[in-house]
Scaffold this motif. Structure first.
Motif, PDB file in Angstrom:
ATOM      1  N   PHE A   1       0.814  -1.220   0.000  1.00  0.00           N
ATOM      2  CA  PHE A   1       0.000   0.000   0.000  1.00  0.00           C
ATOM      3  C   PHE A   1       0.853   1.279   0.000  1.00  0.00           C
ATOM      4  CE2 PHE A   1      -3.003  -2.895   2.498  1.00  0.00           C
ATOM      5  CZ  PHE A   1      -3.664  -3.326   1.355  1.00  0.00           C
ATOM      6  N   THR A   2       1.791   1.339  -0.923  1.00  0.00           N
ATOM      7  CA  THR A   2       2.630   2.535  -1.044  1.00  0.00           C
ATOM      8  C   THR A   2       2.132   3.474  -2.148  1.00  0.00           C
ATOM      9  OG1 THR A   2       4.131   1.439  -2.600  1.00  0.00           O
ATOM     10  CG2 THR A   2       4.674   1.292  -0.248  1.00  0.00           C
ATOM     11  N   GLU A   3       0.938   3.214  -2.682  1.00  0.00           N
ATOM     12  CA  GLU A   3       0.437   4.030  -3.785  1.00  0.00           C
ATOM     13  C   GLU A   3       0.229   5.485  -3.366  1.00  0.00           C
ATOM     14  OE1 GLU A   3      -1.058  -0.153  -4.531  1.00  0.00           O
ATOM     15  OE2 GLU A   3      -0.996   1.196  -2.809  1.00  0.00           O
ATOM     16  N   VAL A   4       0.551   6.377  -4.287  1.00  0.00           N
ATOM     17  CA  VAL A   4       0.238   7.797  -4.140  1.00  0.00           C
ATOM     18  C   VAL A   4      -0.729   8.167  -5.270  1.00  0.00           C
ATOM     19  CG1 VAL A   4       1.110  10.164  -4.111  1.00  0.00           C
ATOM     20  CG2 VAL A   4       2.450   8.314  -3.081  1.00  0.00           C
ATOM     21  N   VAL A   5      -1.846   8.753  -4.899  1.00  0.00           N
ATOM     22  CA  VAL A   5      -2.875   9.154  -5.852  1.00  0.00           C
ATOM     23  C   VAL A   5      -2.769  10.654  -6.073  1.00  0.00           C
ATOM     24  CG1 VAL A   5      -5.347   9.176  -6.349  1.00  0.00           C
ATOM     25  CG2 VAL A   5      -4.359   7.292  -5.024  1.00  0.00           C
ATOM     26  N   VAL A   6      -2.728  11.069  -7.327  1.00  0.00           N
ATOM     27  CA  VAL A   6      -2.667  12.485  -7.686  1.00  0.00           C
ATOM     28  C   VAL A   6      -3.898  12.835  -8.511  1.00  0.00           C
ATOM     29  CG1 VAL A   6      -1.393  14.320  -8.863  1.00  0.00           C
ATOM     30  CG2 VAL A   6      -0.150  12.510  -7.639  1.00  0.00           C
ATOM     31  N   CYS A   7      -4.681  13.790  -7.996  1.00  0.00           N
ATOM     32  CA  CYS A   7      -5.877  14.280  -8.692  1.00  0.00           C
ATOM     33  C   CYS A   7      -5.623  15.722  -9.096  1.00  0.00           C
ATOM     34  CB  CYS A   7      -7.095  14.186  -7.777  1.00  0.00           C
ATOM     35  SG  CYS A   7      -7.378  12.567  -7.043  1.00  0.00           S
ATOM     36  N   GLU A   8      -5.658  15.987 -10.398  1.00  0.00           N
ATOM     37  CA  GLU A   8      -5.362  17.331 -10.902  1.00  0.00           C
ATOM     38  C   GLU A   8      -6.631  18.004 -11.416  1.00  0.00           C
ATOM     39  OE1 GLU A   8      -2.373  19.664 -14.028  1.00  0.00           O
ATOM     40  OE2 GLU A   8      -2.424  17.476 -13.955  1.00  0.00           O
ATOM     41  N   ARG A   9      -6.870  19.221 -10.936  1.00  0.00           N
ATOM     42  CA  ARG A   9      -7.967  20.033 -11.462  1.00  0.00           C
ATOM     43  C   ARG A   9      -7.467  20.743 -12.711  1.00  0.00           C
ATOM     44  NH1 ARG A   9     -12.180  24.547  -8.919  1.00  0.00           N
ATOM     45  NH2 ARG A   9     -12.636  25.471 -10.943  1.00  0.00           N
ATOM     46  N   LEU A  10      -7.945  20.327 -13.850  1.00  0.00           N
ATOM     47  CA  LEU A  10      -7.455  20.866 -15.113  1.00  0.00           C
ATOM     48  C   LEU A  10      -8.086  22.208 -15.461  1.00  0.00           C
ATOM     49  CD1 LEU A  10      -7.376  17.594 -17.242  1.00  0.00           C
ATOM     50  CD2 LEU A  10      -5.506  18.692 -16.017  1.00  0.00           C
ATOM     51  N   GLY A  11      -9.244  22.503 -14.904  1.00  0.00           N
ATOM     52  CA  GLY A  11      -9.879  23.757 -15.247  1.00  0.00           C
ATOM     53  C   GLY A  11     -10.985  24.104 -14.271  1.00  0.00           C
TER      54      GLY A  11
END
Length: 243
Positions: A233-243
């Motif tokens: 469980f070393t996952e890193v989740v990245v959520c980017e707001r594009l606009g």
């Protein structure tokens, strides 16, 4: 770990949080919680997040940052002490939202009082497995991020579960909790009672998040001994707001 006890595992590396040579020691085989940096006290998921932060936002010290449910150690301490635009929040259920409680701003991640587009970066470490409405939390984080802003987070993702979510507990209309599975609790930085695990996330969670809010979502799994990022469980989740 007892100072006189022989560690299960011990080796040298370079901690991405300390940004210096470090010795990692693990008290037992569950490295996710026991492989500790001797300098900052961080564990693997924090160091994995620090690697991603340095890669995606090397100028993080100049950014407006919201961290929900920070720890006293590791990357939370680094953000708090080195980023002037840092805001730390916890949720104190019976206190006024937006007020200061025990040195933290009181915020419900699912219904925040922050203005739209307040932050460049939102950080959550092992928070989303404890929420009753993670969809609402993602929508709120999207709302409070500036265009181009990132939500960088960790939470356990089961590679053996193909579906995105498996509910362990739900909040009923009367406010009580319905336990679907045997209750499981993790550590809570503001309560000795622990934090109830409400949901197990599956391998398709990136798609689920993108349905909850219009993020571009990526997930990175890391094995990096030098940085002390080993174990499950070393996952890193990245959520980017594009606009």
């Amino acid at each position: 770990m007892n100072a006189d006890a022989k560690p299960f595992l011990e080796f040298a590396g370079h901690c991405p949080i300390c940004e210096a040579a470090a010795t990692y020691r693990a008290a037992g085989p569950w490295l996710r919680d026991t492989l500790v940096c001797g300098g900052c006290g961080s564990v693997p998921r924090e160091r994995a997040l620090a690697l991603m932060l340095a890669e995606r936002r090397p100028n993080w010290r100049q950014l407006a940052i919201h961290e929900c449910s920070p720890a006293e150690r590791g990357v939370s301490h680094k953000l708090r002490t080195q980023a002037p635009g840092y805001v730390a929040t916890h949720f104190f259920e019976n206190q006024k939202l937006g007020s200061m409680v025990r040195g933290f701003r009181n915020e419900n991640l699912e219904a925040q009082t922050f203005a739209d587009q307040s932050f460049d970066l939102v950080v959550t470490l092992d928070v989303f497995e404890h929420l009753f409405d993670p969809a609402a939390a993602h929508r709120e984080i999207w709302r409070t991020l500036k265009p181009g802003g990132l939500h960088i987070c960790t939470f356990p993702i089961s590679k053996h579960r193909p579906d995105a979510t498996y509910w362990r507990a739900r909040r009923k209309e009367d406010g009580s909790v319905e336990h679907i599975e045997k209750p499981e609790y993790h550590g809570n930085p503001i309560s000795g009672d622990g934090a109830l695990v409400t949901v197990d996330y599956g391998y398709d969670v990136h798609r689920q998040i993108a349905e909850w809010a219009p993020f571009a979502v990526s997930i990175t799994r890391t094995h990096n001994a030098r940085a002390g990022v080993l174990g499950e469980f070393t996952e890193v989740v990245v959520c980017e707001r594009l606009g």
